[in-house]
Design an enzyme around this catalytic site. Structure first.
Site, short mmCIF file in Angstrom:
data_model
loop_
_atom_site.label_atom_id
_atom_site.label_comp_id
_atom_site.label_asym_id
_atom_site.label_seq_id
_atom_site.Cartn_x
_atom_site.Cartn_y
_atom_site.Cartn_z
CG PHE A 1 -1.70 -1.29 1.38
CD1 PHE A 1 -2.59 -1.75 0.41
CD2 PHE A 1 -1.51 -2.08 2.51
CE1 PHE A 1 -3.24 -2.96 0.55
CE2 PHE A 1 -2.15 -3.29 2.66
CZ PHE A 1 -3.03 -3.74 1.69
CB ILE B 1 2.15 -5.69 -2.94
CG1 ILE B 1 1.29 -4.75 -3.79
CG2 ILE B 1 3.62 -5.40 -3.16
CD1 ILE B 1 1.47 -3.27 -3.40
CE LYS C 1 -11.11 -15.93 -9.72
NZ LYS C 1 -11.62 -17.33 -9.72
CB VAL D 1 -7.97 -1.42 -11.12
CG1 VAL D 1 -8.47 -1.28 -12.54
CG2 VAL D 1 -7.25 -2.75 -10.93
CD GLU E 1 -2.16 4.12 -5.83
OE1 GLU E 1 -2.15 5.16 -6.49
OE2 GLU E 1 -1.22 3.75 -5.11
#
Lengths: 317, 167, 749
Positions: free
Chosen positions: C250, C476, C640, C710, C712
């Site tokens: 993040f 991540i 997905k 996609v 953030e």
């Protein structure tokens, strides 16, 4: 953790003797609070006496029509018990409001009562705290942590007791059975187990050194409705910022004092015919917020009145 | 200190520092690194394992207290190549992203489904005396002891439902 | 240099013959993760049993470590070494770039000069974790504290323009605002937040001669490698950094921390592998955080809602020695039309831990202000909030006048409104009840920039037909492994099972890593280029091989599909070709660089959030009841994993609106919340019915595949939709996030 030794007694007598024999010894039950604090070296026992397997894990009917919850019954076990759910729903709700499924599977009835505060400054060992180090001072006073006491705080400590279960037990007029190293057993009201901080906030209960809780006894359920409601900063898995237990005309408040706070002024007002809002106003009149926790005045007044209204407490006056 | 328990169906014997938590014993002494250390204080659920069929936080439990217990970890769920139905459902529903909380979520799910099957209530159970019906709200409340910072909660819910969560 | 025009031609990705692009295939590494067998950095098997390192943190915010007494710790059982600022081995000076081609400065550990509470001042290594922790508590430090600036609000007057930045002005904002018939002037506050990744920072390190191998939890492979090399004062070629599985980043793991430095130093000192993990408490105090932001929004509108004047001015904070600006106003430069505009940032330097990037830096905080202000302005104007936004939809970028590469914001809002049932919203607050709950609806727009960075990838095919993509990229939790496998399989026309993906190794061709939602586009485009180069190499191999049925064909006519290489109806399996003509395998690399003219377009991802909340009038507690988002983010590679990214971001928005904040103690400089019981990330029960959808889109100005990020977008604006719903539910307009029970209750009548 500091090094410690460990042993597992066969019965209560042996457990009491083991703790009596070793200075710095502590009883270990579910460990969900004690082990947590040992990791931070807030608790530093030299010896652990594991009482989790003692035959104190039963829920039994009492001759008086109540229930005896053995000290090592788990929170999950008590909340799942059919008799508790049918007769003491406020207790089941309070337990289920607390912690998580995993923690409730380990945490015990006695351990829940003896859990220590969640005050941010108690947990941060770089800060002065009269609980951790008597005489060191209190970082919470003048600090910015807001989940602090509005009743019964002292100049030495403004921490709250974090239990949900104990708040319901208080409203239910539970008794706590205690065994001592000299073989003596005694029972005291739950309300007398926890102390207000005064000058000695590190002494949190009236248990003498070496004593252990063996059971919590519920009297027959009171007539009238029961409820436990909890306000918190997320929907689950968070400590209360305020909670209310009502059982019959009895009221206890959580997260507002160093102990489950029995709202006797509210109860008296109710008995005198006051409305729920008036009863809570009577209780809150003695609150002493400190500027950071002022929100608890409105919160407890509203939540308390809502609980009293829901349970119909005061309707029969 | 000598300690023995049954781990994923096999006998395990250890000589442990009493300070060792069950989580560290699994990860550092027994080489089972599937159970994760997210907070080490019972505040995240990543370390969830099953002890005698019940889910607990392995980080807050001293290993020496588990003499003779039956412990099941994430490594003990699949039968060879065949995933446990809950594992398969998590994979199918994309019920994880980074995967760090996942072993705890999966063990917690299995423990939670057993609790529900045993008729345990939750905070959102409206009638405490009625039979347990595992609604979406019930699953969410019962799984709240497992934080997922990637926030795969909608997918975790779908996985639990598809793995037999709806009673 | 390439041009975006080169990207419009058909490709194997746009043709998508086997349908792998967009398909919601299971995560590539999913089986390892559901079985607990994906080794995270602390769990990697070292060549010999490791020793355990534990960090010790400063209890003061600023000053010096005057002295340290390590005697008791050194004498404790199992202890191998005890380091303080006085005896830690020499490291590159902070920020020094010793290697001639270095990309990152050094990051030394255990400095005597303390710059924030929780900075590490000591380090203990022992044979077991238990012994290391016990010994760490025995080290005694004396400090020489110095006065520190700790509180953002107390230092707003010291806010300066960030170095090298200027306010952006278009037209004459002040004059236009003054003459506007309808005006809004409000300040919104977003709090300091922590990343709270589930996996704490961790490193396992060992040496082989002069070369060190480190497995660490970091988002940027090359950045970590160079930083460690600078710190150890050795060439980067002697540092191999691996980061195969990362338990959440993040943005918080965009840099390396003391676990990496000290594990490497101690492993060298001891001649034994060493592993080090941060405690949860250290994650809060000794990594980065999202800083608080004060955002003044001024809107001047005509009675019909058209904006004449728009300003967003953001004041934020950073650590004194670590400049970082949370660019909370940047998103607004491309969002709504207004001829007179002002945006800018100011920065306060404090003696607290470093501020840094956290998921959607800028947008995540910034949109909490403007998207709330638009809701307020709509009410002032008596307009629907969507109608107000439609009224101010620009035809070109409102600041630069550049064309948009794609922009489906309007459709995101209208489609979302219809599917969510926006028409059921009562514009008057406090009118809807469900039992004791006050119920309200809110919406907000979403915008997040799209980026492409330079990257490389390598791909090889072996004689058994296995195709292996290798890249110094990270996954991540974003799905990188999976989408790279899909891209590679589709490009080469082979089944997914034939493709292997290997990431997170500094020996692999470099990619910038995970951040800024540039990962998929950047790493994916390089992988695509590598795949195209492999196609070319194989086509030349086949057409030049007398034993191939394609011998003598024009390589330009060669096609790939079903695992075969073919021209017309002449075909052979790839593995047969490679086994025969190149039995040692074929390896090629590919790369991507941003197009020279990419910045001629205003390029963003868009969305719209819709939320329904309940407010408990007894407690001020807010509960999400329903949330829906519509997003437009280029071609979607995996239905997905992209959905998981988007809904995950939306849930971050829920946390931002309702739960998440940290505060600095004005006396000590420490965070009040130091663990996951004190810092409330959303729990499962907080997330009710929450879903999202993607609009069809291909952005041929973005990259050769027409994809965008996609990771953030989902958080951008999400919190404002919740805050607007709270207002609609109960009439409490709270401009100070998060909307805790305390604040909501205070605002209730």
């Amino acid at each position: 953790m500091k090094p410690f030794t460990y042993e597992r007694p066969a019965d209560v007598t042996e457990a009491l003797a083991m703790v009596a024999a070793a200075p710095g010894a502590r009883f270990l039950a579910g460990g969900t609070n004690l082990v947590d604090l040992m990791k931070l070296q807030i608790e530093q026992p030299t010896h652990l006496v594991d009482v989790s397997r003692l035959p104190l894990g039963q829920i039994e009917d009492t001759a008086e029509g109540g229930l005896r919850l053995g000290a090592t019954t788990t929170n999950s076990q008590v909340a799942a018990d059919g008799k508790v759910r049918a007769r003491y729903p406020a207790l089941a709700q309070a337990i289920l409001s607390g912690a998580s499924g995993q923690l409730r599977n380990k945490a015990t009835t006695a351990g829940n009562l003896l859990q220590r505060t969640r005050c941010a400054y108690f947990y941060d060992t770089t800060k002065p705290c009269n609980k951790r180090q008597p005489g060191a001072g209190c970082a919470a006073i003048g600090g910015i942590y807001a989940n602090t006491a509005i009743f019964g705080a002292s100049k030495a400590c403004i921490a709250t007791h974090p239990s949900d279960m104990a708040v319901a037990l208080s409203a239910l007029d539970a008794q706590v059975e205690i065994a001592g190293p000299d073989g003596q057993a005694r029972a005291i009201p739950l309300d007398d187990v926890h102390r207000l901080p005064g000058e000695t906030p590190h002494i949190e209960t009236t248990l003498e050194p070496g004593e252990m809780i063996t059971a919590v006894v519920l009297p027959p359920p009171p007539s009238g409705g029961q409820i436990y409601r909890k306000a918190r900063e997320r929907a689950s898995y968070a400590f209360a910022i305020g909670s209310v237990a009502v059982a019959g005309g009895k009221v206890a408040l959580g997260a507002v004092a160093h102990k489950p706070w029995r709202a006797r002024a509210a109860e008296q007002a109710l008995a005198g015919g006051a409305s729920p809002a008036e009863a809570m106003a009577a209780e809150m009149a003695s609150a002493q917020p400190d500027g950071h926790n002022d929100f608890k005045l409105k919160l407890m007044a509203r939540l308390g009145a809502a609980c009293l209204t829901t349970t119909g407490a005061g309707d029969d006056q | 200190m000598k300690t023995s328990f049954k781990l994923n169906g096999q006998a395990a014997s250890l000589d442990l520092d009493p300070r060792t938590t069950l989580l560290d014993a699994l990860r550092e002494n027994l080489g089972l690194k599937g159970s994760k250390k997210g907070c080490d204080h019972g505040q995240c659920g990543a370390c969830t394992v099953l002890v005698n069929g019940r889910r607990i936080n392995a980080c807050l439990s001293l290993a020496v207290t588990h003499e003779d217990d039956e412990i099941t970890t994430i490594e003990g769920l699949a039968q060879g190549e065949a995933l446990h139905p809950v594992q398969a459902a998590f994979l199918e529903q994309d019920a994880f992203q980074c995967g760090y909380c996942t072993p705890g979520q999966i063990c917690s799910t299995i423990g939670m489904l057993k609790e529900a099957a045993d008729g345990w209530a939750s905070l959102v159970t409206e009638d405490l005396t009625a039979d347990t019906v595992l609604t979406d709200a019930e699953i969410r409340e019962r799984m709240s002891g497992n934080l997922c910072r990637c926030s795969a909660y909608p997918q975790i819910l779908a996985a639990i439902r598809s793995a037999g969560g709806v009673a | 240099m390439s041009s975006v025009k080169d990207w419009a031609a058909p490709t194997p990705i746009s043709e998508n013959r086997s349908g792998l692009i967009g398909k919601g295939v299971d995560r590539y590494e999913g089986r390892l993760k559901v079985t607990g067998t994906a080794p995270f950095a602390y769990e990697v098997e070292a060549p010999s049993p490791p020793a355990y390192g534990v960090l010790i943190a400063s209890p003061i915010a600023k000053g010096q470590v005057a002295s340290a007494d390590i005697s008791a710790a050194q004498a404790a059982p199992g202890v191998r070494l005890v380091w303080t600022p006085h005896n830690v081995p020499a490291q590159g000076e902070r920020g020094a770039k010793i290697n001639p081609r270095s990309q990152r400065g050094s990051n030394p550990a255990l400095a005597a000069k303390i710059e924030h509470f929780g900075q590490h001042v000591g380090f203990v290594v022992a044979d077991t974790l238990e012994n290391a922790k016990a010994a760490a508590a025995l080290v005694r430090f004396d400090y020489a504290p110095e006065p520190a600036d700790l509180i953002f609000e107390d230092n707003l007057g010291a806010a300066d323009q960030p170095e090298g930045e200027e306010d952006v002005r278009v037209g004459d904002f002040e004059a236009a605002f003054d003459r506007a018939p309808v005006r809004l002037d409000e300040t919104y506050v977003s709090p300091l937040q922590n990343h709270a990744q589930m996996e704490p920072c961790a490193t396992t390190a060992w040496w082989d001669g002069d070369n060190v191998t480190v497995h660490t939890s970091i988002q940027m492979v090359k950045g970590g490698q160079h930083t460690l090399a600078e710190t150890l004062m050795i060439p980067s070629t002697q540092v191999r950094l691996l980061t195969r599985y990362i338990g959440g980043g993040f943005g918080g793991k965009g840099q390396s921390y003391d676990d990496l430095t000290l594990a490497a130093l101690a492993a060298r000192e001891l001649g034994q592998p060493v592993k080090v993990a941060y405690t949860r408490q250290q994650m809060f105090q000794a990594t980065i955080h999202r800083p608080a932001v004060h955002m003044r929004v001024r809107l001047g509108a005509q009675a019909d809602g058209r904006l004449d004047a728009f300003a967003l001015e953001a004041v934020t904070h950073c650590r004194r020695e670590a400049p970082f600006t949370e660019h909370a106003a940047n998103f607004a430069r491309s969002l709504y039309a207004a001829p007179n505009r002002l945006t800018g940032h100011r920065l306060v330097k404090l003696d607290i831990p470093a501020a840094g990037a956290m998921r959607a830096p800028g947008e995540a905080s910034g949109m909490l202000s403007l998207e709330c202000a638009m809701d307020e302005l709509a009410e002032q104007l008596g307009m629907d909030p969507i109608a107000l936004r439609l009224r101010n939809e620009p035809e070109t970028d409102p600041e630069t006048g550049k064309p948009f590469s794609t922009r489906q914001l309007v459709r995101c809002m209208t489609e979302g409104a219809q599917r969510f049932g926006w028409d059921r919203r009562n514009p008057k607050p406090g009118q809807v009840r469900d039992g004791r709950w006050l119920v309200g609806l809110g919406m907000a727009a979403a915008i997040r920039g799209n980026f492409l960075l330079p990257a490389k990838a390598g791909v090889r095919i072996d004689a058994d037909g296995t195709i292996t993509l290798r890249q110094g990229m990270t996954d991540i939790g974003t799905g990188t492994y999976t989408i790279l496998a899909q891209i590679t399989a589709e490009t080469l026309g082979v089944p997914l099972a034939q493709v292997k993906v290997e990431l997170g190794d500094s020996d692999f061709p470099p990619a910038p890593g995970s951040g800024g939602q540039f990962g998929a586009a950047t790493a994916g485009s390089a992988a695509f280029a590598a795949g195209m180069n492999l196609r070319k190499a194989l086509a030349e191999l086949a057409t030049g091989d007398p034993n191939s049925p394609l011998y003598g064909d024009d390589p330009e006519l060669v096609t790939f599909g079903g695992g075969n290489i073919a021209v017309d109806n002449r075909a052979e399996p790839l593995e047969r070709l490679v086994a025969r003509a190149a039995p040692e395998g074929v390896y090629v690399e590919g790369s991507i660089t941003p197009a020279a003219d990419a910045r001629d377009y205003s390029q963003h991802t868009y969305g719209a959030h819709f939320a329904e909340v309940g407010v408990d009038p007894d407690t001020g507690e807010v509960r999400l009841r329903r949330m829906f988002g519509v997003f437009a983010a280029g071609r979607i590679l995996n239905a997905k994993t992209a959905m998981s990214q988007i809904t995950g971001g939306m849930i971050w928005g829920v946390g931002t609106a309702l739960h998440e904040y940290n505060e600095v103690d004005p006396r000590y400089g420490s965070f009040i919340a130091q663990d996951l019981a004190g810092y409330h990330v959303p729990a499962h029960a907080d997330i009710a019915d929450l879903s999202a959808m993607f609009l069809d889109e291909v952005d041929d100005k973005a990259n050769p595949m027409g994809i965008k990020g996609v990771g953030e977008l989902g958080i951008a604006g999400a919190g404002a939709a919740i805050a607007n719903a709270v207002y609609n539910a109960c009439g409490a307009r709270i401009r100070d996030y998060p909307l805790t029970p305390e604040k909501v209750l205070a605002a209730l009548p």
